[in-house]
Design an enzyme around this catalytic site. Structure first.
Site, short mmCIF file in Angstrom:
data_model
loop_
_atom_site.label_atom_id
_atom_site.label_comp_id
_atom_site.label_asym_id
_atom_site.label_seq_id
_atom_site.Cartn_x
_atom_site.Cartn_y
_atom_site.Cartn_z
N GLU A 95 6.13 10.75 1.28
CA GLU A 95 6.95 10.71 0.06
C GLU A 95 7.06 12.08 -0.63
OE1 GLU A 95 5.57 7.43 -2.37
OE2 GLU A 95 5.53 6.08 -0.66
N GLU A 99 5.58 0.91 7.31
CA GLU A 99 5.07 0.09 6.20
C GLU A 99 5.94 -1.16 5.97
OE1 GLU A 99 4.29 2.37 2.67
OE2 GLU A 99 3.68 4.15 3.79
O1 G3I Z 1 -10.86 0.07 -4.45
C1 G3I Z 1 -10.67 0.03 -5.87
C2 G3I Z 1 -11.63 -0.95 -6.49
O2 G3I Z 1 -12.97 -0.47 -6.31
C3 G3I Z 1 -11.33 -1.09 -8.00
O3 G3I Z 1 -12.19 -2.06 -8.56
C4 G3I Z 1 -9.86 -1.53 -8.14
C5 G3I Z 1 -9.45 -1.68 -9.59
O4 G3I Z 1 -9.19 -0.43 -10.14
O5 G3I Z 1 -9.01 -0.52 -7.56
C6 G3I Z 1 -9.24 -0.42 -6.16
O6 G3I Z 1 -8.39 0.57 -5.64
C7 G3I Z 1 -7.02 0.18 -5.61
C8 G3I Z 1 -6.55 0.17 -4.14
O7 G3I Z 1 -5.14 -0.10 -4.05
C9 G3I Z 1 -7.29 -0.86 -3.32
O8 G3I Z 1 -7.06 -2.13 -3.84
C10 G3I Z 1 -6.24 1.20 -6.39
O9 G3I Z 1 -6.58 1.08 -7.75
C11 G3I Z 1 -4.74 0.94 -6.20
O10 G3I Z 1 -3.99 1.98 -6.81
C12 G3I Z 1 -4.40 0.93 -4.72
O11 G3I Z 1 -3.02 0.62 -4.59
C13 G3I Z 1 -2.46 1.01 -3.31
C14 G3I Z 1 -1.29 1.98 -3.58
O12 G3I Z 1 -0.64 2.32 -2.34
C15 G3I Z 1 -1.79 3.29 -4.19
O13 G3I Z 1 -2.70 3.92 -3.31
C16 G3I Z 1 -1.94 -0.26 -2.61
O14 G3I Z 1 -3.04 -1.10 -2.24
C17 G3I Z 1 -1.14 0.14 -1.37
O15 G3I Z 1 -0.53 -1.01 -0.80
C18 G3I Z 1 -0.04 1.15 -1.72
O16 G3I Z 1 0.57 1.55 -0.53
C19 G3I Z 1 1.66 2.50 -0.67
C20 G3I Z 1 1.57 3.48 0.47
O17 G3I Z 1 0.30 4.13 0.44
C21 G3I Z 1 2.71 4.49 0.42
N1 G3I Z 1 4.00 3.78 0.42
C22 G3I Z 1 4.14 2.79 -0.66
C23 G3I Z 1 3.01 1.76 -0.57
C24 G3I Z 1 3.17 0.69 -1.64
O18 G3I Z 1 3.00 1.24 -2.89
#
Ligand code: G3I
Length: 351
Positions: A148, A263
């Site tokens: 991105e 994805e």
């Molecule tokens: O692991 C922590 C956990 O310890 C904590 O308690 C919890 C609450 O804050 O957060 C957890 O981390 C989260 C993680 O997902 C795992 O659940 C992050 O806050 C959260 O931001 C993260 O979101 C991910 C997001 O990317 C940002 O990294 C989504 O699961 C994931 O599906 C999403 O994937 C993205 C791709 O990387 C890029 N393309 C778009 C796609 C969808 O947004």
């Protein structure tokens, strides 16, 4: 040379020419590796999730465990525990793996907000890639090197998204990331990953053009790039640009650049409530998308972003107005294959 031998020669040449075409044709339809991104929390909590990864995937991708906030939480500390767990699981079950992502603007640890010069940005990006891609050299076979980097709407906002990397490195962010990744793991497939290539509108068309221009620029600079990843978060209500995707895939093939769907899920928030109808339409959408890409050249991998409707980012991000659960992925909430699973299967490399 007598007439017979001329005919034989042409036949032989013809046969050779046909033989030469067959591998190409076969390659075009060789079929894709199919897999899924896996989320640590679900992987640890649900044995049926682990079983589904084993049963339905050729490839497993750590959804979040290789992002900067996960592996590089402090400037001088790396933590590979979560990534290793999932990658070891994949290897134990004979799955190949993809890495996501060496350069992104999101999921960044707070220390990166201190980066305040071009030199520092270069140093930290290079060091991160050397440490992460270097650690998994020979194990992770394909990397989203950049994710991105395009702005959401290049015509309105310029080519590159306003991020710390653009601020300090500009377009060079891409060159540096691909160079560093190639040095860290010369054998890995290096992928340019982005979203919103798929729909029939000027914004998506421009994003495809910008991507081709970046690929050509890297190639002109003799910087290794092997493929483009189309994220393919497919809005069910938007029209797939079949011709545009076919041309994009064809243009990439002509440049010797592969295509991955990285994805895949269907954002069904505006699709019919009826489950059978919604699943049928979602599968048709996926079939249309994959058919368009495959008509321009081979699809190397088809990775869904998650594997079961039970767990998906779509639920939080695109909840349905009617409150019904989303159904974005190949398996339903009880791990039963849906029509989308069969649609993907039609493009899967035969075992
Ligand atoms: O692991 C922590 C956990 O310890 C904590 O308690 C919890 C609450 O804050 O957060 C957890 O981390 C989260 C993680 O997902 C795992 O659940 C992050 O806050 C959260 O931001 C993260 O979101 C991910 C997001 O990317 C940002 O990294 C989504 O699961 C994931 O599906 C999403 O994937 C993205 C791709 O990387 C890029 N393309 C778009 C796609 C969808 O947004």
């Amino acid at each position: 040379m007598n007439a017979t031998s001329v005919i034989d020669r042409r036949r032989i040449l013809g046969a050779a020419a046909c033989a030469a075409l067959v591998p190409l044709a076969a390659t075009a339809n060789a079929g894709a590796l199919v897999g899924a991104a896996a989320m640590k929390e679900d992987f640890l909590a649900d044995s049926r999730y682990r079983d589904a990864l084993i049963r339905h995937c050729d490839v497993i991708v750590p959804m979040n465990d290789l992002k900067w906030e996960a592996v590089h939480p402090e400037r001088n500390r790396f933590n590979f525990e979560d990534a290793d767990r999932l990658l070891d699981f994949a290897r134990e079950h004979g799955k190949s793996t993809r890495g996501h992502a060496l350069l992104w603007y999101n999921a960044m640890p707070s220390w990166t907000r201190e980066i305040a010069s071009t030199r520092e940005a270069e140093r930290e990006l290079r060091r991160h890639i050397e440490q992460v891609a270097g650690r998994y050299a020979g194990k992770i076979t394909s990397w989203d090197v950049v994710n991105e980097v395009l702005s959401h709407d290049p015509a309105a906002q310029g080519t590159f998204r306003d991020t710390l990397w653009r601020r300090w490195l500009g377009a060079e962010q891409v060159d540096l990331a691909f160079r560093a990744a190639s040095q860290a793991d010369p054998k890995a497939e290096l992928v340019f990953n982005d979203y919103d290539f798929e729909f029939r509108n000027p914004r998506c068309a421009r994003r495809r053009e910008e991507t081709l221009a970046i690929v050509r620029r890297l190639q002109d600079r003799k910087i290794s790039i092997h493929a483009v990843g189309l994220q393919c978060h497919i809005y069910g209500e938007q029209e797939i640009d079949r011709d545009g995707l076919a041309r994009f895939s064809e243009s990439l093939a002509r440049l010797g650049i592969g295509v991955l769907v990285t994805e895949l899920d269907v954002i069904d928030w505006k699709m019919p409530a009826d489950i059978a109808e919604r699943d049928r339409l979602a599968a048709a959408k996926v079939d249309e998308l994959l058919g368009a890409l495959a008509s321009g050249g081979p699809i190397r991998q088809i990775i869904s972003w998650g594997i079961t409707d039970r767990y998906s980012w779509i639920r939080e991000t695109f909840p349905r107005p009617d409150g019904r659960p989303n159904r974005p992925l190949p398996l339903d909430e009880n791990y039963r294959p849906k029509p989308m699973h069969a649609a993907i299967g039609r493009f899967r490399k035969k075992a």
